[in-house]
Structures are given as structure tokens and as C-alpha cells.
Design an enzyme around this catalytic site. Structure first.
Site, PDB file in Angstrom:
ATOM      1  N   ASN A 149      21.628  91.190 -15.264  1.00 30.59           N
ATOM      2  CA  ASN A 149      21.041  89.989 -14.639  1.00 30.59           C
ATOM      3  C   ASN A 149      21.049  90.049 -13.112  1.00 30.59           C
ATOM      4  O   ASN A 149      20.167  89.487 -12.462  1.00 30.59           O
ATOM      5  CB  ASN A 149      21.683  88.705 -15.171  1.00 30.59           C
ATOM      6  CG  ASN A 149      23.164  88.644 -14.972  1.00 30.59           C
ATOM      7  OD1 ASN A 149      23.798  89.647 -14.647  1.00 30.59           O
ATOM      8  ND2 ASN A 149      23.742  87.478 -15.171  1.00 30.59           N
ATOM      9  N   CYS A 281      25.564  83.846 -15.244  1.00 34.43           N
ATOM     10  CA  CYS A 281      26.769  83.374 -15.941  1.00 34.43           C
ATOM     11  C   CYS A 281      27.294  82.085 -15.312  1.00 34.43           C
ATOM     12  O   CYS A 281      28.102  81.394 -15.922  1.00 34.43           O
ATOM     13  CB  CYS A 281      27.835  84.458 -15.948  1.00 34.43           C
ATOM     14  SG  CYS A 281      28.017  85.243 -14.361  1.00 34.43           S
ATOM     15  N   GLU A 382      26.417  79.659 -24.639  1.00 39.73           N
ATOM     16  CA  GLU A 382      25.669  79.948 -23.426  1.00 39.73           C
ATOM     17  C   GLU A 382      24.213  80.258 -23.829  1.00 39.73           C
ATOM     18  O   GLU A 382      23.958  81.209 -24.560  1.00 39.73           O
ATOM     19  CB  GLU A 382      26.333  81.187 -22.790  1.00 39.73           C
ATOM     20  CG  GLU A 382      26.002  81.418 -21.363  1.00 39.73           C
ATOM     21  CD  GLU A 382      26.792  82.623 -20.787  1.00 39.73           C
ATOM     22  OE1 GLU A 382      27.394  83.392 -21.550  1.00 39.73           O
ATOM     23  OE2 GLU A 382      26.777  82.768 -19.561  1.00 39.73           O
TER      24      GLU A 382
END
Ligand code: ADP
Length: 479
Positions: A149, A281, A382
Site C-alpha cells: 500500500n 492501516c 478492516e
């Protein structure tokens, strides 16, 4: 573009052959192939890192800092090319990729400066004929395993401090985004970082990870990724009691109190939620809004979301790119469908979209769901996508209980203009990072990291240096 492994200063294919395709997630275009390395490639990289260690460790701090500073400069000089490469392999909008390169370079620059401040200590002894010295020494050979990411920054915030401390490193980048890592390797060589100090191995994660933990010479591993993989690495690390830093999953709450500056709260929500298509995150996953401003916040957030533009990250004015792969799309769609089936109201978005011909079906509309409950997946897992689930609360105690009701503890955000509440809530949130009226807290000089199932260890600031240093106590008898 560089597409070979970097081992001992040389660019090499996988020892046993084999390649992995690197594709543009927005188009499925194959950009190039990289080596499908395995355990033997990792072992060669570890051997190179071990051989390079003594000379690198024995340099003065200034001698280590110089090529690191040069590396940061080169990253900024080549920012456009690095950012374009990142957008092509990862999908994020070009402006975000440029921002990440600057952010990634800032960790190297900070570490170069910090190299000169690795101070030891003398401690008053309890015996007149003794002296107590505390030395801080590099842990030795290190490794890092990084996610897709943030293909550059997740590497530099490990590599910079490791090298500044006098360690050498083996880097295992994510299979989806190896090109940004290899481009950094090229710049590291150009900057004058000696052969073997940085090694990069792409390929089979399990095999490479296994070889890293099998090698007693590797004294420290820093990992950013999922909690599931982090747990497996903890088991593997037990073998040789390898030191770990783990930056794992998050499930950030975002609280908006009645006394908040709503415009600031919406700006913060947009920054934390939709950056990188929600694939970070620390991105807010659960919005809790006090009853008095709930409707106004949802309306303003919805208006801001309507202005986002989905598309290929290299197209003009695009603000939200594709998700990384089909599994990510399936998860986001499943979370949205599950929430709607269980009674959440769809405010905006809610479906996959193809922004223009020639693009893949990996684009998900930025979405707001109102009225999420404990029964929904969005409350517990998540999502890693552009979905903002909102829920109403009444009291501060209730909001804090909802916010803390998670096994994760990475980042939390809240908005209030009451200074007493600000301190009270900041102290009570069980998270490693708290954005108090701030939706973008990450920065090179601050300690980044989590508590609970989000892991341990800190990256950034002077705190990260501890992760790559051992403490040695010398008890000096004067005789
Ligand atoms: P993400 O969901 O971000 O892909 P992962 O935890 O799956 O998170 O991956 C993060 C990094 O960990 C990647 O570089 C991946 O290749 C690596 N990885 C995944 N599984 C393992 C494993 N069993 N051992 C070592 N590394 C792994």
C-alpha cells in the site's frame, strides 16, 4: 525500469530461474517481470548483508549519514519518475504517489541526521572502584518485509534507521509492488551505499521469510502487513529469538463530538478515509458522530465524497484509484452488501464502477453507510477500501467504549474544540497514534506504531532508532 534482485551490489535473476509478472491494477497491463526468488536467493542476500556488516558498522556516524542524505536527495530529484512508476504498479493517484516519495525520502533524511545522535550513557556506580557504561550498538544484519500500500515509504522508514544505526538489511517487498523497491535500490547504489548493505529479494514470500528466520545471523526483522502474517512471523521468530517490530492491521475509530469544527472534521475524514482508496492501516474504518451534529456531518461528508473522481492514477484530476486486486474488490463489496442487508442506509456510492473504457473492474465507488451496528462486518473487520460506515452516539463515555471495542489499536481520530475533552479523550483511547483534530498524523519525526493486535515497535522520530540498536552494559572495574 529495474527488474532484477539486488544482492551484494549486483543485479541478478532468481538463482533457480522463474519470474513474476508486475501488472497495473487499473488496466491489467503487464509492466515487466521480476525474479521469483526463494530461500536460496534470500540466503545469498543474507550472506551479502553479513559480509558487508563490519565495514558499515565501523564507519563513523557522519560517514554513514552522508550516502543516506544523498539517497534522500536523489529520491526528491527523481520524484516524478518514481511516482509514475509507483502509480503504475500500485494504482494510487499520481499526486499521492508524489507525496509518498517526499514522505519516504523524509525518513531517510531524518535517519541520516539521527545517526549522529546515538548516545550512550554513564551511570553512577554503587562502588567507588567501578564505572558503569551503557553502549548502544547496531543489532547487526536485519531484514524487512513490506506491504504494497506504500511501496516506498514502508521500506524507507525501516531501511533509513537500520542503516543509520550501522545495520545492514535484506528487503523483501510485496509481490504486487516490487518496482518501487528496486528503483530505491538503484538510487541507493548511486548514492554510494556500499554493496551488500542493502539487498532486495523479490519472490516467494513464505520461502524468503522462512530463510530469513532460519538464519541466526539475522538479528532483527521489521514487518508491516496483516495481523495474520505477523502472528505467523512471531512463531518463526521464536526459533532464534529474532527481534521483531510488527506494524499490523488497524481498525481506526473516528469520533466527531457536538463541539467539533465540522469543516475540519470533514477534511480530516476525507484525508484519512479515501487516501489510497482506503487501503491504509491507519485509515478511519468506524465513524462515530454525536447526535447533535450527526446529520450535518453525514450531509457534508457526502457532498465532499461526491466531488471525488475515480480513475487511472495517471489520468488528470483523479483522486481515487483502483483497489489492488480482485480479492480486495470482493471484500469491499461483501462488507457493503453485508451492512446493507443488516439495515445500514446507503448514503452514497455502494457499488463497483468502471470509470472509462480500457480500465479494469477494480474500482469501487467511494461509499458512505449510515447506521452501522455491532452485527455488521464493517464493525469488526478492516475493510481496506473506500467505505465510511457512520454511527450515532450520545455521550463521551459511550463514544470511548465504542472506539476501544476492537482488538486493534493502531490509530484513532477525534474532533472537538473543548481542550479538556481533547486531553481526556486522547488519554483514554487505547491506540498508539491519536489524531486530535488531525486526520493525517503520520510524519517522519513522530513515533508511528500500535498497541494490542496492531503490533509493537515504533517507526519514526528518535524512537525508531531503538529498534535497530542493542544496549550493552559495561561494568568497568578500576582495580
Ligand atoms: P497485505 O494484506 O498488505 O498484502 P500481508 O501480510 O499478506 O499483507 O503481506 C505483507 C508482506 O508480507 C508482503 O511482502 C507479503 O509478501 C509478505 N508475506 C505474506 N505472507 C508471508 C509469510 N508467510 N512469510 C513472510 N512474508 C509473508
Amino acid at each position: 525500469m529495474q527488474n532484477l534482485n539486488l544482492i551484494d551490489g549486483r543485479w541478478c535473476p532468481a538463482l533457480h530461474g522463474g519470474q513474476l509478472a508486475v501488472t497495473d491494477p487499473a488496466t491489467d497491463e503487464v509492466l515487466t517481470h521480476v525474479p521469483n526468488g526463494g530461500a536460496d536467493d534470500a540466503r545469498a542476500a543474507i550472506a551479502a548483508a553479513a559480509a558487508a556488516l563490519p565495514a558499515w558498522r565501523d564507519r563513523t556516524a557522519a560517514e554513514r549519514a552522508r550516502p543516506l542524505r544523498r539517497l534522500a536527495e536523489l529520491m526528491l530529484e527523481r520524484a516524478d519518475a518514481l511516482a509514475t512508476l509507483m502509480t503504475r504498479e500500485q494504482g494510487k493517484p499520481l499526486a499521492e504517489a508524489r507525496g509518498e516519495i517526499a514522505y519516504a525520502a523524509s525518513f531517510i533524511e531524518w535517519a541520516a541526521e539521527e545517526a549522529k545522535r546515538i548516545y550512550g550513557e554513564t551511570v553512577p556506580a554503587s562502588h567507588p572502584d567501578k564505572r558503569i557504561l551503557v553502549l548502544r550498538q547496531p543489532v547487526g544484519v536485519t531484514a524487512c518485509i513490506t506491504p504494497w500500500n506504500f511501496p516506498a515509504a514502508m521500506i524507507t522508514r525501516k531501511l533509513g534507521p537500520a542503516l543509520a544505526a550501522g545495520c545492514t538489511m535484506v528487503v523483501k517487498p510485496a509481490a504486487q509492488t516490487p518496482l518501487s523497491a528496486l528503483a530505491l535500490g538503484e538510487l541507493a547504489i548511486e548514492a554510494g551505499i556500499p554493496a551488500g548493505v542493502v539487498n532486495i529479494v523479490t519472490g516467494d514470500a513464505r520461502a524468503i521469510g522462512g530463510a530469513i528466520f532460519d538464519a541466526p545471523v539475522v538479528r532483527k526483522v521489521s514487518f508491516t502487513g496483516s495481523t495474520e502474517v505477523g502472528q505467523q512471523l512471531m512463531v518463526q521468530a521464536a526459533q532464534h529469538v529474532t527481534r521483531l517490530s510488527l506494524e499490523l492491521g488497524g481498525h481506526a475509530p473516528f469520533l466527531v463530538f457536538d463541539d467539533a469544527d465540522l469543516d475540519a472534521a470533514v477534511r480530516g475524514a476525507m484525508a484519512t478515509k479515501f487516501r489510497n482508496s482506503g487501503q491504509t492501516c491507519i485509515c478511519a474504518n468506524r465513524f462515530f458522530v454525536q447526535a447533535g451534529v450527526h446529520d450535518a456531518f453525514v450531509a457534508r461528508l457526502s457532498a465532499a465524497v461526491a466531488d471525488l473522481r475515480l480513475g487511472h492514477g495517471l489520468d488528470d484530476d483523479v483522486t481515487v484509484g483502483p483497489l489492488i486486486d480482485d480479492a480486495a474488490m470482493a471484500k469491499v463489496a461483501d462488507h457493503v452488501d453485508d451492512a446493507r442487508r443488516k439495515g445500514a442506509r446507503l448514503v452514497i456510492g455502494g457499488a463497483a464502477a468502471t470509470p472509462r473504457p480500457g480500465l479494469t473492474a477494480r474500482f469501487f465507488q467511494p461509499t458512505i453507510l449510515d447506521g452501522f451496528t455491532d452485527q455488521m462486518k464493517v464493525c469488526h473487520e478492516e475493510t481496506f477500501g473506500p467505505v465510511a460506515p457512520v454511527r450515532r452516539f450520545t455521550t463521551e463515555d459511550e463514544a470511548i467504549a465504542l472506539a476501544n471495542a476492537s482488538p486493534f489499536g493502531l490509530a484513532a481520530y477525534f474532533y472537538t474544540r473543548d481542550a479538556s475533552r481533547l486531553m481526556r479523550v486522547a488519554e483514554r483511547l487505547e491506540y498508539g497514534i491519536v489524531g486530535a483534530n488531525d486526520g493525517a498524523p503520520s510524519t517522519a519525526q513522530a513515533p508511528f506504531g500500535g498497541v494490542k493486535a496492531s503490533g509493537f515497535g515504533r517507526e519514526g522520530g528518535r524512537y525508531v532508532m531503538h529498534e535497530y540498536l542493542d544496549i550493552k552494559y559495561v561494568s568497568w572495574g578500576l582495580g
